[in-house]
Scaffold this motif. Structure first.
Motif, mmCIF file in Angstrom:
data_model
loop_
_atom_site.group_PDB
_atom_site.id
_atom_site.type_symbol
_atom_site.label_atom_id
_atom_site.label_comp_id
_atom_site.label_asym_id
_atom_site.label_seq_id
_atom_site.Cartn_x
_atom_site.Cartn_y
_atom_site.Cartn_z
ATOM 1 N N ARG A 303 4.577 -20.851 -9.747
ATOM 2 C CA ARG A 303 4.085 -22.167 -10.123
ATOM 3 C C ARG A 303 3.047 -22.615 -9.099
ATOM 4 N NH1 ARG A 303 9.762 -25.397 -11.368
ATOM 5 N NH2 ARG A 303 10.562 -23.996 -13.004
ATOM 6 N N SER A 304 2.262 -23.613 -9.477
ATOM 7 C CA SER A 304 1.221 -24.124 -8.586
ATOM 8 C C SER A 304 1.353 -25.637 -8.455
ATOM 9 C CB SER A 304 -0.164 -23.754 -9.126
ATOM 10 O OG SER A 304 -1.167 -24.202 -8.244
ATOM 11 N N PRO A 305 2.313 -26.101 -7.663
ATOM 12 C CA PRO A 305 2.459 -27.550 -7.461
ATOM 13 C C PRO A 305 1.444 -28.066 -6.445
ATOM 14 C CG PRO A 305 4.146 -26.397 -6.226
ATOM 15 C CD PRO A 305 3.379 -25.342 -6.990
ATOM 16 N N SER A 306 1.244 -29.358 -6.455
ATOM 17 C CA SER A 306 0.328 -29.983 -5.495
ATOM 18 C C SER A 306 0.823 -31.375 -5.159
ATOM 19 C CB SER A 306 -1.093 -30.054 -6.062
ATOM 20 O OG SER A 306 -1.156 -30.928 -7.178
ATOM 21 N N VAL A 307 0.365 -31.877 -4.025
ATOM 22 C CA VAL A 307 0.680 -33.241 -3.617
ATOM 23 C C VAL A 307 -0.634 -33.964 -3.363
ATOM 24 C CG1 VAL A 307 0.970 -32.511 -1.194
ATOM 25 C CG2 VAL A 307 1.940 -34.687 -1.958
ATOM 26 N N GLN A 308 -0.717 -35.195 -3.852
ATOM 27 C CA GLN A 308 -1.914 -36.015 -3.698
ATOM 28 C C GLN A 308 -1.620 -37.134 -2.699
ATOM 29 O OE1 GLN A 308 -0.721 -35.004 -6.827
ATOM 30 N NE2 GLN A 308 -2.193 -33.342 -6.595
ATOM 31 N N CYS A 309 -2.534 -37.328 -1.772
ATOM 32 C CA CYS A 309 -2.317 -38.273 -0.678
ATOM 33 C C CYS A 309 -3.587 -39.080 -0.422
ATOM 34 C CB CYS A 309 -1.916 -37.543 0.608
ATOM 35 S SG CYS A 309 -0.664 -36.246 0.390
ATOM 36 N N ARG A 310 -3.447 -40.053 0.463
ATOM 37 C CA ARG A 310 -4.583 -40.887 0.840
ATOM 38 C C ARG A 310 -4.415 -41.311 2.294
ATOM 39 N NH1 ARG A 310 -5.179 -45.791 -2.926
ATOM 40 N NH2 ARG A 310 -3.173 -46.376 -2.022
ATOM 41 N N ASP A 324 2.773 -30.452 -11.026
ATOM 42 C CA ASP A 324 2.751 -29.011 -11.264
ATOM 43 C C ASP A 324 1.456 -28.729 -11.994
ATOM 44 O OD1 ASP A 324 5.055 -27.640 -10.208
ATOM 45 O OD2 ASP A 324 6.270 -28.840 -11.586
ATOM 46 N N GLN A 325 0.578 -27.960 -11.365
ATOM 47 C CA GLN A 325 -0.713 -27.671 -11.960
ATOM 48 C C GLN A 325 -0.572 -26.601 -13.041
ATOM 49 O OE1 GLN A 325 -4.105 -28.155 -8.821
ATOM 50 N NE2 GLN A 325 -2.495 -26.968 -7.825
ATOM 51 N N ILE A 326 -1.418 -26.706 -14.038
ATOM 52 C CA ILE A 326 -1.469 -25.715 -15.115
ATOM 53 C C ILE A 326 -2.728 -24.890 -14.890
ATOM 54 C CG2 ILE A 326 -1.563 -25.350 -17.610
ATOM 55 C CD1 ILE A 326 -0.339 -28.206 -17.881
ATOM 56 N N LEU A 327 -2.530 -23.594 -14.633
ATOM 57 C CA LEU A 327 -3.636 -22.718 -14.289
ATOM 58 C C LEU A 327 -3.877 -21.694 -15.390
ATOM 59 C CD1 LEU A 327 -2.843 -22.056 -10.510
ATOM 60 C CD2 LEU A 327 -4.222 -23.879 -11.518
ATOM 61 N N LEU A 375 1.657 -22.658 -3.735
ATOM 62 C CA LEU A 375 2.282 -21.736 -4.665
ATOM 63 C C LEU A 375 3.785 -21.840 -4.467
ATOM 64 C CD1 LEU A 375 0.117 -18.483 -4.669
ATOM 65 C CD2 LEU A 375 0.341 -20.180 -6.487
ATOM 66 N N ALA A 376 4.522 -21.897 -5.573
ATOM 67 C CA ALA A 376 5.983 -21.924 -5.535
ATOM 68 C C ALA A 376 6.489 -20.624 -6.152
ATOM 69 C CB ALA A 376 6.522 -23.133 -6.295
ATOM 70 N N ILE A 377 7.333 -19.919 -5.407
ATOM 71 C CA ILE A 377 7.826 -18.616 -5.828
ATOM 72 C C ILE A 377 9.349 -18.625 -5.761
ATOM 73 C CG2 ILE A 377 7.750 -16.123 -5.359
ATOM 74 C CD1 ILE A 377 5.133 -16.682 -3.836
ATOM 75 N N PRO A 378 10.033 -18.137 -6.811
ATOM 76 C CA PRO A 378 11.497 -18.096 -6.760
ATOM 77 C C PRO A 378 11.995 -17.294 -5.562
ATOM 78 C CG PRO A 378 10.713 -17.632 -8.980
ATOM 79 C CD PRO A 378 9.510 -17.619 -8.093
ATOM 80 N N ASN A 379 12.926 -17.893 -4.841
ATOM 81 C CA ASN A 379 13.519 -17.238 -3.679
ATOM 82 C C ASN A 379 14.917 -17.808 -3.503
ATOM 83 O OD1 ASN A 379 14.348 -16.328 -1.170
ATOM 84 N ND2 ASN A 379 12.384 -16.684 -0.167
ATOM 85 N N PRO A 380 15.944 -17.015 -3.763
ATOM 86 C CA PRO A 380 17.312 -17.551 -3.687
ATOM 87 C C PRO A 380 17.695 -18.038 -2.297
ATOM 88 C CG PRO A 380 17.317 -15.146 -3.902
ATOM 89 C CD PRO A 380 15.912 -15.603 -4.145
ATOM 90 N N GLU A 387 10.453 -21.037 -2.859
ATOM 91 C CA GLU A 387 9.680 -20.984 -1.630
ATOM 92 C C GLU A 387 8.310 -21.604 -1.864
ATOM 93 O OE1 GLU A 387 7.575 -17.561 1.187
ATOM 94 O OE2 GLU A 387 9.067 -16.998 -0.336
ATOM 95 N N LEU A 388 7.868 -22.452 -0.950
ATOM 96 C CA LEU A 388 6.555 -23.095 -1.057
ATOM 97 C C LEU A 388 5.615 -22.531 0.003
ATOM 98 C CD1 LEU A 388 7.422 -26.885 -1.570
ATOM 99 C CD2 LEU A 388 6.634 -25.268 -3.298
ATOM 100 N N GLN A 389 4.391 -22.196 -0.420
ATOM 101 C CA GLN A 389 3.345 -21.730 0.486
ATOM 102 C C GLN A 389 2.073 -22.518 0.190
ATOM 103 O OE1 GLN A 389 3.350 -19.086 2.867
ATOM 104 N NE2 GLN A 389 5.577 -18.989 2.664
ATOM 105 N N ALA A 390 1.531 -23.202 1.200
ATOM 106 C CA ALA A 390 0.305 -23.986 1.026
ATOM 107 C C ALA A 390 -0.899 -23.050 0.993
ATOM 108 C CB ALA A 390 0.161 -24.983 2.163
ATOM 109 N N ILE A 391 -1.828 -23.316 0.089
ATOM 110 C CA ILE A 391 -2.981 -22.423 -0.037
ATOM 111 C C ILE A 391 -4.329 -23.126 0.110
ATOM 112 C CG2 ILE A 391 -1.795 -20.676 -1.411
ATOM 113 C CD1 ILE A 391 -3.028 -21.928 -3.908
#
Length: 532
Positions: A303-310, A324-327, A375-380, A387-391
C-alpha cells in the motif's frame, strides 16, 4: 525546478515579507471578519518536461479553486490568476458550494485574471512577463493586508512576492532541496523515520551505476531497484531496474567492476512509467537534476499511505490528514487518487512520523504544507502487521490537498488527532474516495454544463442534509481530454466507494455511444460587476 540564490539584500527583504505572515495568515478553519486579500497563483512550477506527460496539465490550475473556501469570510477578497480563462459555470459551481454565503456576495469579492497564454511555461513566469498584469494586481490588492498562496514555491514565486511586495505563504525556495529524493532521505535519517536503503545523489550515469552496485552489495538479495531523478512528482521521474536477469554479476558471483559495468549497460532496459520515455532522454536529465538508486521494497500486497501536514507561520507543526494513495502505471508508481482516511492499523504511526519530519523541517525554516509518502508492507512482526517505510517528502500542495479542502468546504468539520478521523459539524465521521484521473474517450466533448446536467439528473451532487455526495474538479479538462476530477464523500468507506461508482456508471450510461469505457480506480473500492 531548482532554486536560484538571491543577493543578500533581496534575501533579507523576502524574509521580512514572510515574517509579516504571522499577523496576516489565518487558518481556513477559522471564521475571520478581518479584511484580507489573497492572491492565488496555481502555477505548477515544476519540470515542464515531466509535466507535459500529464493529460490536460494546463487545466490543473483549477485544482486550487477550492481556495475559494476563504470567501466564506465576509471581508476576504480573492484574486485568482490562470493561464487560460475558466468557464463561468465552473466558477458558479464552486461558489454555490460555499456554505452560508450568498453567491452574489462571494462573487463580488472574487477577481479572475488571466494571462491568455497556453504555453508550457509556468503560470508564475507568464505573470512576471506581463508588466501590465503585474500593475493591475498591485492596483487591486491591499498590500498591507494580503499574501500569496501557490501550488509549489520556486524562485519564480519568490520573485513575484518581491516584485509585488506581498508575502508568500510557501516554502522559501532556498529550502527546496529538502523535498528532493536525496534531501528527503537526509530528513528521514535525521528524524529517525524508517526508510529504504539507498544511495547518495550522483550527477552522471556512470556514477549512478557505481552507487547502484554499492547498494546491491549491501543488499545482495535485492531483486529490483528504483532509479529516481532527484526532482520529480506523482511518480514521474522514477524507473525500475530489474536485477533478476543479472544474477551472473550478483554479489558473490563477480567483481564490483564487472557488476558496475553490467548495471550501466542494463540501464537501457529500465522500465519507465511513461511509454514514451527512453533511457537516452531520462539519462540526459541526470547531470542537471541528479539521481539516486533506492532499494525496491518487494511484497505481494503493498500500500502507499501518506500523511499531510502544515508548518504555520508561527513554526507550529500541524497534522492535517492521512490517506491511502491509489497508484497505477506500468509499475504502480503513478498517483491516480486516494482514500481518506488511511487504514486505522497504521494511521497513528503516520501522524507520528509526519510530526517528526515536520519538526526537523520547521527547524530548517520550512513553511506551509508538506506531505510524506510511505510504502506499507505486510509484516507479522511489525506493529499492526504492517511495516512502514518513508519514501518521499513533497514540499508543496499535492493530489491529496484539494479533496481534503473539498471535505472541509462542504462539511465545515474538523480533523481529530486522537482518532485520525474527520468529523462533520453534526459529529459524523466522514470518508471519501478521490481522483484526478476519471477519464474516458466517451467523455470527450462533454461541456461543463453537460456535466452539471448529468449530475442533477442522477442526483449525484453533494447533499448538505445527508452530508454525502460528490464534488468535481478539473471540470475544464473534460471536453478536450475526457478527464475530470472527483471527490466522493460518504458516511462510511463503502458508501464513498459506492458514490464514486455511481458517478462512473452515470457518465458511462450518458455517453455509451461514444467510445471506450472509463478508467476505474484500482484497487476497487471579475470583482463581480467591476466594483469593490
Amino acid at each position: 525546478m531548482q532554486s536560484l540564490a538571491l543577493p543578500s539584500m533581496q534575501a533579507e527583504q523576502f524574509r521580512q515579507l514572510q515574517n509579516q505572515l504571522r499577523d496576516r495568515w489565518q487558518s481556513i478553519d477559522q471564521f475571520d471578519t478581518a479584511a484580507y486579500d489573497v492572491l492565488v497563483v496555481p502555477s505548477l512550477s515544476l519540470d515542464q518536461r515531466e509535466l507535459h506527460k500529464v493529460t490536460g496539465i494546463h487545466h490543473y490550475e483549477e485544482r486550487l479553486l477550492f481556495s475559494l473556501i476563504r470567501l466564506r469570510n465576509p471581508n476576504t477578497r480573492i484574486i485568482y490568476v490562470t493561464s487560460q480563462p475558466i468557464h463561468p459555470s465552473v466558477i458558479d459551481y464552486y461558489l454555490q458550494l460555499l456554505p452560508g454565503v450568498p453567491i452574489s456576495h462571494a462573487r463580488n469579492r472574487l477577481l479572475l485574471l488571466c494571462t491568455y497564454d497556453s504555453s508550457l511555461k509556468p503560470l508564475t513566469q507568464k505573470i512576471l512577463e506581463r508588466p501590465r498584469l503585474m500593475a493591475r494586481i498591485r492596483q487591486v490588492m491591499r498590500c498591507d493586508n494580503s499574501y500569496i498562496t501557490c501550488f509549489n514555491s520556486t524562485h519564480l514565486e519568490r520573485d513575484l512576492s518581491l516584485q509585488l511586495g506581498i508575502p508568500l505563504l510557501a516554502l522559501d525556495p532556498d529550502l527546496l532541496y529538502w523535498g528532493t529524493k536525496s534531501g528527503s532521505r537526509e530528513i528521514f535519517q535525521e528524524s529517525e523515520t524508517p526508510h529504504p536503503d539507498g544511495s547518495d545523489l550522483v550527477q552522471s550515469p556512470t556514477d549512478l551505476a557505481a552507487v547502484a552496485a554499492d547498494l546491491w552489495e549491501r543488499q545482495p538479495t535485492l531483486q529490483r531497484m528504483v532509479i529516481k531523478l532527484n526532482e520529480g512528482f506523482s511518480g514521474q521521474g522514477n524507473a525500475l531496474l530489474d536485477l533478476r536477469s543479472l544474477q551472473s554479476v550478483a554479489p558473490g558471483h563477480a567483481s564490483t567492476a564487472a557488476r558496475t559495468e553490467a548495471l550501466h549497460q542494463h540501464f537501457q532496459n529500465l522500465s519507465f512509467q511513461s511509454r514514451t520515455e527512453t533511457w537516452d532522454n531520462f539519462s540526459s536529465k541526470i547531470p542537471e537534476l541528479g539521481a539516486i538508486a533506492e532499494a525496491f521494497l518487494e511484497g505481494e500486497e503493498k500500500r502507499s499511505p501518506s500523511v499531510q501536514c502544515r508548518i504555520t507561520p508561527h513554526g507550529k507543526v500541524e497534522i492535517l490528514s492521512t490517506h491511502d494513495q491509489i497508484l497505477g502505471g506500468p509499475d504502480g508508481q503513478i498517483f491516480l487518487g486516494c482514500r481518506f482516511p488511511a487504514d486505522e492499523v497504521y494511521r497513528m504511526r503516520l501522524q507520528d512520523y509526519g510530526y517528526r519530519v515536520g519538526k526537523v523541517l520547521a527547524e530548517k525554516g520550512a513553511l506551509e504544507r508538506f506531505s510524506v509518502d510511505f510504502l506499507a508492507i505486510p509484516n507479522p512482526d511489525a506493529e499492526g502487521g504492517w511495516e512502514l517505510q518513508a519514501i518521499e517528502i513533497n514540499l508543496r500542495k499535492g493530489g491529496t490537498t484539494h479533496p481534503f479542502m473539498a471535505l472541509k468546504l462542504l462539511t465545515q468539520g474538523y480533523y481529530d488527532l486522537d482518532t485520525g478521523l474527520f468529523y462533520s459539524q453534526k459529529g459524523n465521521p466522514k470518508y471519501y474516495v478521490a481522483t484526478d484521473n476519471l477519464q474516458s474517450d466517451r467523455y470527450i466533448g462533454l461541456l461543463p454544463d453537460d456535466l452539471m446536467d448529468i449530475v442533477a439528473h442522477h442526483r449525484l451532487h453533494f447533499n448538505s442534509v445527508s452530508e454525502t455526495g460528490n464534488a468535481f474538479h478539473l471540470i475544464g479538462c473534460l471536453s478536450e481530454f475526457g478527464k475530470v476530477g472527483l471527490t466522493s464523500i460518504g458516511n462510511s468507506p463503502l458508501q464513498a466507494e459506492e458514490l464514486y461508482n455511481q458517478v462512473v456508471q452515470a457518465l458511462d450510461d450518458e455517453t455509451q455511444e461514444q467510445g471506450n469505457s472509463s478508467i476505474a480506480l484500482t484497487p476497487p473500492l471579475t470583482w463581480g460587476n467591476g466594483q469593490y
